[in-house]
Write a protein that holds these residues in place. Structure first.
Motif, PDB file in Angstrom:
ATOM      1  N   HIS A   2      -4.432  -0.164   8.650  1.00  0.00           N
ATOM      2  CA  HIS A   2      -3.508  -1.026   7.929  1.00  0.00           C
ATOM      3  C   HIS A   2      -3.075  -0.360   6.621  1.00  0.00           C
ATOM      4  O   HIS A   2      -3.830   0.406   6.025  1.00  0.00           O
ATOM      5  CB  HIS A   2      -4.151  -2.381   7.623  1.00  0.00           C
ATOM      6  CG  HIS A   2      -4.349  -3.230   8.826  1.00  0.00           C
ATOM      7  ND1 HIS A   2      -5.483  -3.169   9.595  1.00  0.00           N
ATOM      8  CD2 HIS A   2      -3.535  -4.158   9.418  1.00  0.00           C
ATOM      9  CE1 HIS A   2      -5.387  -4.017  10.609  1.00  0.00           C
ATOM     10  NE2 HIS A   2      -4.208  -4.623  10.515  1.00  0.00           N
ATOM     11  N   ALA A   3      -1.861  -0.692   6.213  1.00  0.00           N
ATOM     12  CA  ALA A   3      -1.319  -0.169   4.963  1.00  0.00           C
ATOM     13  C   ALA A   3      -0.314  -1.161   4.418  1.00  0.00           C
ATOM     14  O   ALA A   3       0.169  -2.048   5.128  1.00  0.00           O
ATOM     15  CB  ALA A   3      -0.658   1.189   5.180  1.00  0.00           C
ATOM     16  N   ILE A   4      -0.001  -1.014   3.129  1.00  0.00           N
ATOM     17  CA  ILE A   4       1.076  -1.772   2.507  1.00  0.00           C
ATOM     18  C   ILE A   4       2.368  -0.980   2.681  1.00  0.00           C
ATOM     19  O   ILE A   4       2.402   0.220   2.391  1.00  0.00           O
ATOM     20  CB  ILE A   4       0.795  -2.023   1.020  1.00  0.00           C
ATOM     21  CG1 ILE A   4      -0.485  -2.843   0.847  1.00  0.00           C
ATOM     22  CG2 ILE A   4       1.982  -2.715   0.363  1.00  0.00           C
ATOM     23  CD1 ILE A   4      -0.436  -4.238   1.426  1.00  0.00           C
ATOM     24  N   VAL A   5       3.419  -1.646   3.142  1.00  0.00           N
ATOM     25  CA  VAL A   5       4.697  -0.983   3.384  1.00  0.00           C
ATOM     26  C   VAL A   5       5.793  -1.698   2.600  1.00  0.00           C
ATOM     27  O   VAL A   5       5.860  -2.930   2.582  1.00  0.00           O
ATOM     28  CB  VAL A   5       5.040  -0.963   4.889  1.00  0.00           C
ATOM     29  CG1 VAL A   5       6.407  -0.330   5.117  1.00  0.00           C
ATOM     30  CG2 VAL A   5       3.970  -0.211   5.670  1.00  0.00           C
ATOM     31  N   VAL A   6       6.637  -0.921   1.935  1.00  0.00           N
ATOM     32  CA  VAL A   6       7.824  -1.435   1.251  1.00  0.00           C
ATOM     33  C   VAL A   6       9.040  -0.988   2.048  1.00  0.00           C
ATOM     34  O   VAL A   6       9.322   0.209   2.146  1.00  0.00           O
ATOM     35  CB  VAL A   6       7.905  -0.910  -0.198  1.00  0.00           C
ATOM     36  CG1 VAL A   6       9.223  -1.339  -0.849  1.00  0.00           C
ATOM     37  CG2 VAL A   6       6.718  -1.398  -1.015  1.00  0.00           C
ATOM     38  N   SER A   7       9.753  -1.958   2.651  1.00  0.00           N
ATOM     39  CA  SER A   7      10.954  -1.656   3.435  1.00  0.00           C
ATOM     40  C   SER A   7      12.232  -1.874   2.650  1.00  0.00           C
ATOM     41  O   SER A   7      13.285  -1.366   3.023  1.00  0.00           O
ATOM     42  CB  SER A   7      10.978  -2.508   4.711  1.00  0.00           C
ATOM     43  OG  SER A   7       9.858  -2.209   5.523  1.00  0.00           O
ATOM     44  N   ALA A   8      12.151  -2.663   1.578  1.00  0.00           N
ATOM     45  CA  ALA A   8      13.290  -2.898   0.684  1.00  0.00           C
ATOM     46  C   ALA A   8      12.722  -3.125  -0.698  1.00  0.00           C
ATOM     47  O   ALA A   8      11.703  -3.805  -0.862  1.00  0.00           O
ATOM     48  CB  ALA A   8      14.107  -4.103   1.140  1.00  0.00           C
ATOM     49  N   THR A   9      13.352  -2.555  -1.722  1.00  0.00           N
ATOM     50  CA  THR A   9      12.835  -2.704  -3.082  1.00  0.00           C
ATOM     51  C   THR A   9      13.064  -4.132  -3.576  1.00  0.00           C
ATOM     52  O   THR A   9      13.966  -4.833  -3.120  1.00  0.00           O
ATOM     53  CB  THR A   9      13.510  -1.701  -4.030  1.00  0.00           C
ATOM     54  OG1 THR A   9      14.922  -1.876  -3.988  1.00  0.00           O
ATOM     55  CG2 THR A   9      13.162  -0.279  -3.648  1.00  0.00           C
ATOM     56  N   GLY A  10      12.224  -4.538  -4.528  1.00  0.00           N
ATOM     57  CA  GLY A  10      12.342  -5.889  -5.060  1.00  0.00           C
ATOM     58  C   GLY A  10      11.069  -6.333  -5.737  1.00  0.00           C
ATOM     59  O   GLY A  10      10.325  -5.523  -6.305  1.00  0.00           O
TER      60      GLY A  10
END
Length: 319
Positions: A2-10
């Motif tokens: 598992h990992a943290i994913v950023v697909s769109a900034t915000g």
């Protein structure tokens, strides 16, 4: 894994906890089982897009753990070794691939969680106090956010070098933490420049400012002639454009906007700074205040707390 994913900034809500493929191991790389990841303001800037990264990405620039596998051409590291790293994006994960050249051996006297909490900020505090402005005995030093992770380390290291430290904080609780770290004087932010001049007469030799927009002008006004303003962060927002003539009017002031990468540009420099930091930890001259630990899945809550300034010391994510 598992990992943290950023697909769109915000905002913090864009930090999503996902199941991801295990990262590929290339020559010169090392696969690490992550024990803990440090949470830093640079992670917030990446998440917001202030310092853009290619999407999607896994944030996190600091961590520690155990070597799980080594790639071809890697020497001096073996499965089971305890290691730490900084300035490598992708640390908000259960496993991370790190170039061997960026890894640091964690000494027996330093727990992995402590290494995860200190490496990025410790290296930063070291270059600020040893290279940006070489703090000397008798220097007057102003440290903003003196109860935060960076502020506590800067205060302790400046004291090790014989300085008088003036810290700024926002609450009585934070004042107590700053004093425990060795701060000689602790001020609130409102009108701190006048208070600094009352304490020093001519101003401080150096200001370490990671706050940015809300403190910048008073920070310059706190300097003595030929003093150094080290603006190493912008927690309150970016500083507007500066007229260089302001530096002349202040008494030939120096202004720098340093970054860690430029001060660990060689393996030798990285090793020197890490050796000092880990050595001070091992012999008790430097202490790390871990404020809160969050499960990896709650990275968004860690960011919310950090941005709201509800925390002191260091925040960790634990897989």
């Amino acid at each position: 894994m598992h990992a943290i994913v950023v697909s769109a900034t915000g905002g913090p809500e864009v930090l999503t906890y996902q199941e991801c493929p295990e990262p590929e191991l290339n020559p010169g790389d090392v696969l690490v089982d992550v024990a803990a990841s440090g949470v830093n303001f640079i992670d917030v800037y990446h998440r917001m897009g202030r310092y853009p990264l290619s999407l999607p990405f896994t944030p996190g620039n600091e961590g520690a753990g155990t070597v799980a596998a080594v790639g071809e051409d890697v020497q001096g590291l073996s499965v089971g070794d305890k290691v730490a790293w900084a300035n490598v994006t992708g640390s908000y994960a259960e496993k991370v691939v790190v170039p061997a050249s960026h890894l640091l051996a964690v000494p027996d006297g330093v727990a992995p969680e402590v290494a995860a909490a200190v490496t990025l900020q410790g290296l930063t505090a070291h270059y600020l106090t040893h290279s940006v402005h070489e703090v000397k005995a008798g220097d007057d030093v102003l440290v903003h956010a003196a109860a935060g992770g960076m502020g506590l380390l800067l205060t302790q290291i400046a004291k090790l070098r014989g300085a008088r430290v003036i810290g700024t904080v926002s609450t009585e609780e934070k004042e107590e933490l700053a004093r425990q770290a060795g701060a000689d004087e602790v001020l609130r932010y409102k009108g701190f420049a006048d208070a600094v001049r009352d304490l020093t007469g001519s101003g401080v030799h150096v200001v370490y400012d990671g706050v940015g927009a809300s403190t910048f002008e008073e920070s310059l006004a706190s300097l003595r002639p030929r003093g150094m303003m080290a603006l190493y962060g912008q927690a309150s927002g970016p500083v507007p454009p500066v007229d260089p003539q302001v530096l002349a009017r202040g008494g030939s002031l120096f202004l720098t906007r340093p970054s860690l990468g430029a001060y660990i540009a060689t393996r030798e420099e990285l090793a020197w700074r890490a050796s000092d930091i880990y050595g001070w930890l091992a012999d008790g001259r430097l202490r790390v205040h871990i404020s809160r630990r969050y499960p990896l899945a709650e990275a968004s809550r860690a960011h919310e707390d950090l941005e709201a300034r509800r925390t002191t010391g260091k925040l960790l994510l634990v897989p």
